[in-house]
Design an enzyme around this catalytic site. Structure first.
Site, PDB file in Angstrom:
ATOM      1  N   GLY A  94      -5.256  -5.199   3.737  1.00 24.96           N
ATOM      2  CA  GLY A  94      -5.463  -4.123   3.294  1.00 24.96           C
ATOM      3  C   GLY A  94      -5.111  -2.721   4.087  1.00 24.96           C
TER       4      GLY A  94
ATOM      5  CG  MET B  45       5.735   2.984   6.456  1.00 26.40           C
ATOM      6  SD  MET B  45       5.347   3.328   4.661  1.00 26.40           S
ATOM      7  CE  MET B  45       6.674   4.823   4.242  1.00 26.40           C
ATOM      8  CB  SER B  46       2.082  -0.356  11.237  1.00 24.05           C
ATOM      9  OG  SER B  46       0.938  -1.044  11.589  1.00 24.05           O
TER      10      SER B  46
ATOM     11  CG  LEU C  40      -3.156  -2.233   0.518  1.00 22.10           C
ATOM     12  CD1 LEU C  40      -2.777  -2.586  -1.289  1.00 22.10           C
ATOM     13  CD2 LEU C  40      -2.479  -3.534   1.192  1.00 22.10           C
TER      14      LEU C  40
ATOM     15  CG  HIS D 106       0.722  -3.350   2.559  1.00 21.72           C
ATOM     16  ND1 HIS D 106       0.219  -2.448   3.140  1.00 21.72           N
ATOM     17  CD2 HIS D 106       0.420  -4.657   3.203  1.00 21.72           C
ATOM     18  CE1 HIS D 106      -0.241  -2.810   4.393  1.00 21.72           C
ATOM     19  NE2 HIS D 106       0.038  -4.480   4.255  1.00 21.72           N
TER      20      HIS D 106
END
Ligand code: PAF
Length: 284
Positions: A31, A185-186, A33, A37
């Site tokens: 999740g 991105m994380s 996101l 993702h």
């Protein structure tokens, strides 16, 4: 878009799709996101007929309970994003669904691939990842499963599990999506303060420095690592968990800078642990 939490509902929808000979693409997530993702979803949609996203913050892969508690949860936003990408089904199980009480837990691990990098500094992490991913693979029976290459060691460990245990599916690595300044991105990035976010940009700048020094002829592995460490440590709140140079396939430390190497790092910026990696070609 269907959203299901029960295994019986999941299996009944998958059964219908299998009967109709649809191929199934699977994007496992925890999740929160982000665009990275959504790249998995887009790739899945291109390569398969039906795309399933799972959203489950898996407790067994967190070696630090505080990290688990602080893991961001944004289910409503996640569902909207999935809807916007025309995901076919979201599987949103509860912990008790994935982990019914059992007196005989099973542990999977691939010791050779887990000796270094996150496997070394987060004991038990990959056992938890393999446990949940193998359960999800059995429930969903996807034709293809998509994983981000930011978690490169995870991608290698899961690919090896699939190969070794003959799971009938293909594991596909999707390139890391980056912010404008190059930061990977994380879901954890939202926990960075403004100042820490600025500091985190040292990470992509360190990879640029790594390539530049190789191109300018540096071939002393230890000196190279020292240069890169020193650069990261110019950030006031940076603590290096690891900075390692390994073979991209077997993930064992390289002794020389030659051919192709994986430069992989994990750093704490303040309290937030960030990882990144790049494969770097070493010219002769
Ligand atoms: O990469 C992640 O988000 C998780 O490790 C995964 C693969 C969904 C398993 O919980």
């Amino acid at each position: 878009m269907k959203v299901v939490s029960k295994i019986s509902d999941l299996k009944s929808q998958i059964g219908e799709w299998k009967k109709a000979s649809y191929s199934i693409g699977f994007c496992p997530t925890m999740g929160s996101l982000h665009a990275g993702h959504l790249d998995l979803v887009e790739t899945s949609k291109k390569e398969t007929d039906k795309t399933i996203v799972s959203i489950f913050v898996n407790p067994t892969q967190f070696n630090d309970p505080k990290d688990f508690e602080q893991y961001p949860v944004k289910t409503d936003d996640d569902l909207l994003l999935c809807e916007s990408k025309a995901v076919d089904l979201v599987f949103l199980p509860e912990v008790k669904t994935m982990y019914p009480e059992t007196k005989t837990p099973i542990l999977l691990s691939i010791p050779e691939l887990q000796k270094h990098l996150c496997g070394r500094t987060r004991p038990g992490h990959f056992e938890g990842v393999l446990q949940i991913v193998s359960k999800l693979f059995h429930l969903i029976e996807p034709n293809k499963a998509f994983f981000g290459l930011k978690d490169y060691q995870q991608f290698r460990v899961i690919s090896a599990m699939v190969e070794n245990l003959n799971f009938p599916l293909e594991v596909i690595g999707v390139p890391t999506r980056r912010e404008e300044d190059g930061l990977a991105m994380s879901s954890r990035n939202v926990r960075l303060s403004e100042k820490e976010r600025e500091t985190a940009s040292l990470i992509p700048r360190m990879f640029a420095l790594a390539k530049k020094t190789i191109l300018s002829g540096e071939r002393d592995l230890n000196l190279w690592k020292e240069i890169l460490r020193d650069f990261l440590l110019t950030g006031s709140s940076v603590r290096i968990d690891y900075l390692e140079v390994v073979d991209p396939i077997i993930l064992q430390p390289k002794e020389k800078l030659e051919a192709e190497v994986l430069l992989a790092i994990a750093v704490f910026v303040g309290e937030v642990r960030l990882i990144d990696n790049q494969i770097i070609q070493i010219p002769n």
